[in-house]
Design a protein around this motif. Structure first.
Motif, PDB file in Angstrom:
ATOM      1  N   GLU A  66       2.949   7.269   7.389  1.00 14.85           N
ATOM      2  CA  GLU A  66       2.968   6.338   8.512  1.00 14.85           C
ATOM      3  C   GLU A  66       1.716   5.463   8.437  1.00 14.85           C
ATOM      4  N   GLY A  67       1.878   4.178   8.604  1.00 15.56           N
ATOM      5  CA  GLY A  67       0.693   3.340   8.630  1.00 15.56           C
ATOM      6  C   GLY A  67       0.792   2.111   7.759  1.00 15.56           C
ATOM      7  N   ALA A  68      -0.329   1.730   7.190  1.00 20.45           N
ATOM      8  CA  ALA A  68      -0.520   0.444   6.539  1.00 20.45           C
ATOM      9  C   ALA A  68       0.283   0.274   5.251  1.00 20.45           C
ATOM     10  N   HIS A  69       0.661  -0.981   4.971  1.00 18.24           N
ATOM     11  CA  HIS A  69       1.191  -1.391   3.674  1.00 18.24           C
ATOM     12  C   HIS A  69       0.061  -2.160   3.008  1.00 18.24           C
ATOM     13  N   LEU A  70      -0.397  -1.678   1.871  1.00 12.50           N
ATOM     14  CA  LEU A  70      -1.563  -2.274   1.235  1.00 12.50           C
ATOM     15  C   LEU A  70      -1.193  -3.090   0.011  1.00 12.50           C
ATOM     16  N   THR A  71      -1.846  -4.227  -0.134  1.00 16.36           N
ATOM     17  CA  THR A  71      -1.686  -5.093  -1.291  1.00 16.36           C
ATOM     18  C   THR A  71      -3.066  -5.335  -1.898  1.00 16.36           C
ATOM     19  N   PHE A  72      -3.169  -5.146  -3.208  1.00 12.09           N
ATOM     20  CA  PHE A  72      -4.419  -5.330  -3.925  1.00 12.09           C
ATOM     21  C   PHE A  72      -4.289  -6.493  -4.901  1.00 12.09           C
ATOM     22  N   THR A  73      -5.406  -7.066  -5.296  1.00 14.35           N
ATOM     23  CA  THR A  73      -5.437  -8.106  -6.311  1.00 14.35           C
ATOM     24  C   THR A  73      -5.638  -7.451  -7.671  1.00 14.35           C
ATOM     25  N   ALA A  74      -4.951  -7.963  -8.683  1.00 18.10           N
ATOM     26  CA  ALA A  74      -5.135  -7.504 -10.060  1.00 18.10           C
ATOM     27  C   ALA A  74      -5.344  -8.725 -10.944  1.00 18.10           C
ATOM     28  N   ASP A  75      -6.203  -8.591 -11.939  1.00 13.11           N
ATOM     29  CA  ASP A  75      -6.430  -9.701 -12.867  1.00 13.11           C
ATOM     30  C   ASP A  75      -5.220  -9.928 -13.760  1.00 13.11           C
ATOM     31  N   ASP A  76      -4.537  -8.844 -14.133  1.00 12.69           N
ATOM     32  CA  ASP A  76      -3.409  -8.922 -15.055  1.00 12.69           C
ATOM     33  C   ASP A  76      -2.413  -7.839 -14.649  1.00 12.69           C
ATOM     34  N   VAL A  77      -1.352  -8.227 -13.968  1.00  9.89           N
ATOM     35  CA  VAL A  77      -0.385  -7.253 -13.456  1.00  9.89           C
ATOM     36  C   VAL A  77       0.259  -6.457 -14.588  1.00  9.89           C
ATOM     37  N   ALA A  78       0.668  -7.125 -15.652  1.00  8.59           N
ATOM     38  CA  ALA A  78       1.324  -6.416 -16.757  1.00  8.59           C
ATOM     39  C   ALA A  78       0.400  -5.359 -17.372  1.00  8.59           C
ATOM     40  N   ALA A  79      -0.847  -5.704 -17.585  1.00 10.08           N
ATOM     41  CA  ALA A  79      -1.804  -4.744 -18.136  1.00 10.08           C
ATOM     42  C   ALA A  79      -2.060  -3.604 -17.158  1.00 10.08           C
TER      43      ALA A  79
END
Length: 123
Positions: free
Chosen positions: A68-81
């Motif tokens: 229960e709670g937050a949906h988190l989104t992070f930044t990545a330099d290279d998603v595939a890697a």
């Protein structure tokens, strides 16, 4: 005045399992791991170099359900890697999805949390 987001709280069923996932699988730094008294424990983790952390809070101690709670989104330099690296560490990760606003993927975390990471177009 307020200068930044300090922490987002995730309610987890097992703090040790959650700590192992965020520290060992995602490679996050442990900011705080302290006894709060009365059997409670305050654990904060964050990506290396980040200012915002995630508090891995025992759900039962706050009358919440794990997941229960937050949906988190992070930044990545290279998603595939990042997908490849997380899979090598044993994580369940979606294939990258390209959208007009950027590319993203999700990784399954303990307690049913699904974390998203993305890179903006042009990176």
């Amino acid at each position: 005045m307020i200068t930044n987001v300090a922490a987002a709280v995730l309610y987890v069923g097992d703090q040790e399992e959650a700590l192992a996932f965020y520290r060992d699988t995602l490679g996050f730094d442990v900011v705080t791991d302290s006894d709060m008294g009365g059997g409670a424990r305050w654990i904060e983790v964050r990506p290396p170099g980040a200012r915002t952390s995630i508090a891995l809070s025992a759900a039962a101690a706050f009358g919440k359900a794990p997941g229960e709670g937050a949906h988190l989104t992070f930044t990545a330099d290279d998603v595939a890697a990042t997908v490849a690296e997380l899979r090598a560490r044993g994580a369940t990760v979606s294939d990258p999805v390209r959208e007009p606003w950027g590319t993203y993927a999700t990784v399954d975390a303990p307690d049913g949390h699904h974390l998203q990471f993305h890179e903006r177009p042009g990176r």
